[in-house]
Design a protein around this motif. Structure first.
Motif, PDB file in Angstrom:
ATOM      1  N   GLN A 145       0.837  -1.209   0.000  1.00 47.07           N
ATOM      2  CA  GLN A 145       0.000   0.000   0.000  1.00 47.07           C
ATOM      3  C   GLN A 145       0.869   1.255   0.000  1.00 47.07           C
ATOM      4  OE1 GLN A 145      -2.553  -0.449   3.397  1.00 47.07           O
ATOM      5  NE2 GLN A 145      -4.012  -1.710   2.284  1.00 47.07           N
ATOM      6  N   LEU A 146       1.872   1.279   0.860  1.00 41.65           N
ATOM      7  CA  LEU A 146       2.745   2.437   0.984  1.00 41.65           C
ATOM      8  C   LEU A 146       3.457   2.751  -0.333  1.00 41.65           C
ATOM      9  CD1 LEU A 146       4.082   4.501   2.990  1.00 41.65           C
ATOM     10  CD2 LEU A 146       5.904   2.802   3.229  1.00 41.65           C
ATOM     11  N   LEU A 147       3.909   1.716  -1.013  1.00 47.29           N
ATOM     12  CA  LEU A 147       4.685   1.884  -2.241  1.00 47.29           C
ATOM     13  C   LEU A 147       3.821   1.777  -3.497  1.00 47.29           C
ATOM     14  CD1 LEU A 147       7.766  -0.295  -1.207  1.00 47.29           C
ATOM     15  CD2 LEU A 147       7.481   2.195  -0.984  1.00 47.29           C
ATOM     16  N   GLY A 148       2.520   1.914  -3.324  1.00 47.98           N
ATOM     17  CA  GLY A 148       1.576   1.768  -4.429  1.00 47.98           C
ATOM     18  C   GLY A 148       1.811   2.705  -5.601  1.00 47.98           C
ATOM     19  N   SER A 152       5.242  -1.760 -11.424  1.00 48.49           N
ATOM     20  CA  SER A 152       5.916  -3.060 -11.474  1.00 48.49           C
ATOM     21  C   SER A 152       7.197  -2.957 -12.287  1.00 48.49           C
ATOM     22  CB  SER A 152       5.002  -4.123 -12.081  1.00 48.49           C
ATOM     23  OG  SER A 152       3.963  -4.429 -11.189  1.00 48.49           O
ATOM     24  N   ASP A 153       7.169  -2.185 -13.367  1.00 48.54           N
ATOM     25  CA  ASP A 153       8.372  -2.010 -14.196  1.00 48.54           C
ATOM     26  C   ASP A 153       9.508  -1.368 -13.399  1.00 48.54           C
ATOM     27  OD1 ASP A 153       7.218  -3.166 -16.412  1.00 48.54           O
ATOM     28  OD2 ASP A 153       6.778  -1.256 -17.413  1.00 48.54           O
ATOM     29  N   GLN A 154       9.182  -0.377 -12.570  1.00 47.22           N
ATOM     30  CA  GLN A 154      10.214   0.255 -11.748  1.00 47.22           C
ATOM     31  C   GLN A 154      10.820  -0.763 -10.781  1.00 47.22           C
ATOM     32  OE1 GLN A 154       7.610   3.419 -10.320  1.00 47.22           O
ATOM     33  NE2 GLN A 154       9.084   4.941 -11.058  1.00 47.22           N
ATOM     34  N   CYS A 155       9.976  -1.556 -10.163  1.00 49.85           N
ATOM     35  CA  CYS A 155      10.470  -2.573  -9.231  1.00 49.85           C
ATOM     36  C   CYS A 155      11.331  -3.600  -9.949  1.00 49.85           C
ATOM     37  CB  CYS A 155       9.304  -3.259  -8.526  1.00 49.85           C
ATOM     38  SG  CYS A 155       8.430  -2.175  -7.381  1.00 49.85           S
ATOM     39  N   GLU A 156      10.856  -4.089 -11.091  1.00 47.92           N
ATOM     40  CA  GLU A 156      11.610  -5.100 -11.844  1.00 47.92           C
ATOM     41  C   GLU A 156      12.956  -4.559 -12.305  1.00 47.92           C
ATOM     42  OE1 GLU A 156       9.019  -6.495 -14.962  1.00 47.92           O
ATOM     43  OE2 GLU A 156       7.500  -7.122 -13.507  1.00 47.92           O
ATOM     44  N   THR A 157      12.985  -3.309 -12.762  1.00 42.22           N
ATOM     45  CA  THR A 157      14.244  -2.702 -13.205  1.00 42.22           C
ATOM     46  C   THR A 157      15.215  -2.582 -12.042  1.00 42.22           C
ATOM     47  OG1 THR A 157      13.158  -1.493 -14.992  1.00 42.22           O
ATOM     48  CG2 THR A 157      15.280  -0.639 -14.246  1.00 42.22           C
ATOM     49  N   THR A 158      14.718  -2.154 -10.889  1.00 41.67           N
ATOM     50  CA  THR A 158      15.567  -2.024  -9.707  1.00 41.67           C
ATOM     51  C   THR A 158      16.131  -3.384  -9.298  1.00 41.67           C
ATOM     52  OG1 THR A 158      14.283  -0.125  -8.960  1.00 41.67           O
ATOM     53  CG2 THR A 158      15.640  -1.237  -7.307  1.00 41.67           C
ATOM     54  N   VAL A 159      15.287  -4.388  -9.266  1.00 39.27           N
ATOM     55  CA  VAL A 159      15.723  -5.737  -8.887  1.00 39.27           C
ATOM     56  C   VAL A 159      16.774  -6.246  -9.868  1.00 39.27           C
ATOM     57  CG1 VAL A 159      14.985  -8.145  -8.682  1.00 39.27           C
ATOM     58  CG2 VAL A 159      13.618  -6.330  -7.639  1.00 39.27           C
ATOM     59  N   ARG A 160      16.501  -6.128 -11.162  1.00 38.38           N
ATOM     60  CA  ARG A 160      17.465  -6.608 -12.174  1.00 38.38           C
ATOM     61  C   ARG A 160      18.791  -5.863 -12.066  1.00 38.38           C
ATOM     62  NH1 ARG A 160      13.166  -6.219 -15.712  1.00 38.38           N
ATOM     63  NH2 ARG A 160      14.119  -4.383 -16.648  1.00 38.38           N
ATOM     64  N   THR A 161      18.720  -4.544 -11.911  1.00 37.73           N
ATOM     65  CA  THR A 161      19.937  -3.738 -11.855  1.00 37.73           C
ATOM     66  C   THR A 161      20.785  -4.087 -10.642  1.00 37.73           C
ATOM     67  OG1 THR A 161      18.825  -1.930 -13.016  1.00 37.73           O
ATOM     68  CG2 THR A 161      20.830  -1.374 -11.789  1.00 37.73           C
ATOM     69  N   LEU A 162      20.174  -4.122  -9.468  1.00 39.82           N
ATOM     70  CA  LEU A 162      20.948  -4.405  -8.257  1.00 39.82           C
ATOM     71  C   LEU A 162      21.447  -5.846  -8.231  1.00 39.82           C
ATOM     72  CD1 LEU A 162      18.964  -2.372  -5.593  1.00 39.82           C
ATOM     73  CD2 LEU A 162      21.155  -1.809  -6.670  1.00 39.82           C
TER      74      LEU A 162
END
Length: 176
Positions: A145-148, A152-162
């Motif tokens: 809820q907080l990060l709503g 999903s693309d932002q999260c996936e990009t962050t996960v892939r990058t890190l």
């Protein structure tokens, strides 16, 4: 030319000094990546405080055991130390040590494997299930809820990058 819109000579020199060669990040890009890693550390520090004696890694192992056991139900121990280390992407000896500590704390239960006496499977003890409910299920529901506002693309990009940055840096450390 408008005042303030032109880049000074020293700014241009600085900018060109940080430009990267093809296939290489600029120093500024590397600095930004390292800075965001520090921010990620701060994010983990904002998580709810764990009970005394609990390590954050225990929560990761608890969640891994839960996910590995989930297809067969939480009463059937199918999670092995090797499965957990693969799930989390860490070494087996480090998981073996954590599992021993967690069993002593009543978070997991070790079961002798019926087919291989040397192997041990794990289930979550009631305390482990409670820890998962509070620190994974409830907290992740709160964060969803907080990060709503994130996509999903932002999260996936962050996960892939890190994940890739970590892989490359670990590979470099192993080669040194």
């Amino acid at each position: 030319m408008e005042v303030g819109s032109a880049m000074s000579e020293s700014q241009a020199e600085t900018k060109s000094a940080t430009k990267s060669k093809p296939g290489q990040l600029s120093v500024d890009d590397v600095r930004s990546l390292i800075d965001v890693c520090w921010k990620a550390t701060t994010i983990t520090e904002l998580m709810p405080a764990l009970p005394k004696g609990m390590k954050p890694r225990y929560v990761h192992v608890i969640d891994a055991v839960w996910h590995i056991n989930e297809p067969n139900g939480q009463d059937t121990g199918t999670a092995r130390v090797g499965d957990i280390s693969a799930f989390l992407g860490v070494t087996t000896p480090s998981i073996t040590k954590l599992v021993g500590e967690m069993a002593d704390l009543g978070l997991v239960v070790k079961h002798a494997d019926a087919t291989d006496r040397r192997a041990v499977t794990l289930t979550l003890a009631e305390r482990g299930l409670d820890i998962r409910r509070i620190y994974v299920e409830e907290y992740h529901a709160h964060l969803s809820q907080l990060l709503g506002g994130l996509t999903s693309d932002q999260c996936e990009t962050t996960v892939r990058t890190l994940t890739e940055a970590l892989r490359l840096m670990q590979q470099d450390a192993n080669n040194r």
